[in-house]
Design an enzyme around this catalytic site. Structure first.
Site, PDB file in Angstrom:
ATOM      1  N   CYS A 133       0.658  -1.953   8.914  1.00 50.66           N
ATOM      2  CA  CYS A 133       1.667  -3.002   8.797  1.00 50.66           C
ATOM      3  C   CYS A 133       1.249  -4.249   9.590  1.00 50.66           C
ATOM      4  O   CYS A 133       1.389  -4.285  10.813  1.00 50.66           O
ATOM      5  CB  CYS A 133       3.012  -2.472   9.312  1.00 50.66           C
ATOM      6  SG  CYS A 133       4.293  -3.729   9.350  1.00 50.66           S
ATOM      7  N   CYS A 136       4.097  -5.997  11.483  1.00 55.21           N
ATOM      8  CA  CYS A 136       4.525  -5.361  12.732  1.00 55.21           C
ATOM      9  C   CYS A 136       3.508  -5.616  13.850  1.00 55.21           C
ATOM     10  O   CYS A 136       3.887  -5.814  14.998  1.00 55.21           O
ATOM     11  CB  CYS A 136       4.665  -3.846  12.567  1.00 55.21           C
ATOM     12  SG  CYS A 136       5.377  -3.324  11.019  1.00 55.21           S
ATOM     13  N   ASP A 137       2.224  -5.564  13.526  1.00 53.05           N
ATOM     14  CA  ASP A 137       1.206  -5.498  14.578  1.00 53.05           C
ATOM     15  C   ASP A 137       0.265  -6.704  14.657  1.00 53.05           C
ATOM     16  O   ASP A 137      -0.525  -6.805  15.598  1.00 53.05           O
ATOM     17  CB  ASP A 137       0.355  -4.231  14.379  1.00 53.05           C
ATOM     18  CG  ASP A 137       1.216  -2.974  14.429  1.00 53.05           C
ATOM     19  OD1 ASP A 137       2.194  -2.970  15.204  1.00 53.05           O
ATOM     20  OD2 ASP A 137       0.926  -2.009  13.702  1.00 53.05           O
TER      21      ASP A 137
END
Ligand SMILES: Cc1cc2nc3c(=O)[nH]c(=O)nc-3n(C[C@H](O)[C@H](O)[C@H](O)COP(=O)(O)OP(=O)(O)OC[C@H]3O[C@@H](n4cnc5c(N)ncnc54)[C@H](O)[C@@H]3O)c2cc1C
Length: 308
Positions: A133, A136-137
């Site tokens: 993801c 997200c990261d």
């Protein structure tokens, strides 16, 4: 034991749209969210192909869907379904970590999850450089070297997102051309931070506490080499989250739940929508559409046969 009219398992675009329609039909549906409220769309960045929005962030779209369903009376349980019993017909038994419930009808909208590479180092470095993801990261890779695995729409979309942070994004793809939409291909080709490593597979992820390099092999020449990487982002497809229903609902050879045109599964009163049953379209809008169909079918079934 409490008995619900309708339980919806999953809170991605399919489950949340089913919840909206069922709530507006006064079924007061209970949505069991699993651990990804909003589903896959909530872990992506810009969504530019959901009708009505020029561009919207995935988490914002998911929030809007949930709020709209809630406004009309959908209820949410923030837990995962651990077991179901569909074998004895309606009312169906649905167990979560929190409770055991009965429901006259059920809509399965458990979606899909990212496939893993299955290579040495992958499991070890999840959360320490290996990610599924970018939204997200990506932030953790400011000024760093990111490597993306895959060549489809998701891989390209997430590569573009990563260029906001990473110094360079190398896309490792096992084929010699991309399997993605023309618009995305054009955006990627114009982006100076993105490079391609064609006809190459990744064989091992290495590091000392965090990802430092990957071993790759050219599938045509057989030549192996190491590439420096701080982050490895994997976008090689998805598998349906349907293990829970094995032996209870008919599935195809790839474990997608089989439905008819009414989104009815092999068990009367159990409907399915979204990527749990759709190996073809796999979009937020098509999943939402199938959620709408499943809810309308469930409502009609409950009105005629299910005793609601
Ligand atoms: C990186 C990425 C980018 C994307 N970009 C786009 C895009 O730009 N446009 C677009 O249209 N589509 C995009 N998609 C695809 C889109 O996100 C999916 O098609 C859509 O989310 C599928 O919806 P769904 O509701 O079927 O399943 P999912 O979104 O997969 O949701 C599944 C739901 O089921 C729940 N669940 C799973 N197991 C259980 C359980 N045991 N108990 C209870 N709940 C459970 C999960 O928590 C989740 O809430 C993208 C996908 C990814 C991964």
């Amino acid at each position: 034991m409490e008995e619900e009219s309708l339980i919806i398992i999953g809170a991605g675009p399919a489950g949340l749209t089913a919840a909206l329609y069922a709530a507006r039909a006064n079924l007061s549906p209970l949505v069991i969210t699993g651990n990804e409220l909003g589903g896959q769309i909530a872990i992506t960045s810009e969504v530019e192909n959901y009708p009505g929005f020029d561009s919207i962030l995935g988490p914002e779209l998911a929030d809007k869907m949930k709020a709209q369903a809630e406004k009309f009376g959908a209820r949410f349980e923030y837990s995962s379904v651990t077991e179901v019993d569909f074998a004895h017909g309606s009312p169906f038994v649905v167990r979560t970590y929190i409770a055991e419930r009965r429901a006259k009808a059920v809509i399965v909208a458990t979606g899909a999850s990212a496939k893993r590479l299955g290579i040495p180092g992958e499991e070890e470095f999840i959360g320490r450089g290996v990610s599924y993801c970018a939204t997200c990261d990506g932030f953790f890779f400011k000024g760093k070297e990111a490597l993306v695995v895959g060549g489809g729409d998701s891989a390209l979309q997430e590569s573009l997102f990563l260029t906001k942070y990473a110094e360079r994004v190398r896309v490792v793809h096992r084929r010699e051309s991309l399997r993605a939409g023309e618009f995305l291909k054009a955006c990627v080709n114009e982006n100076p931070k993105i490079e391609f490593v064609w006809e190459t597979v990744i064989e091992e992820i290495r590091g000392d506490g965090a990802v430092q390099e990957v071993r790759v092999k050219n599938v045509r020449t057989g030549k192996a080499e190491s590439l420096r990487a701080d982050g490895v982002f994997v976008f090689i497809g998805h598998f349906p989250n349907t293990q829970l229903f094995a032996g209870q609902l008919a599935m195809d050879e790839n474990s997608f739940i089989v439905t008819d045109r009414l989104m009815q599964t092999s068990v009367e009163g159990v409907f399915a929508a979204g990527e749990a049953q759709d190996p073809i379209y796999r979009q937020a809008v098509s999943s939402a559409g199938q959620g709408c169909q499943a809810a309308i079918s469930a409502e009609r079934w409950l009105a005629t046969k299910g005793g609601a």
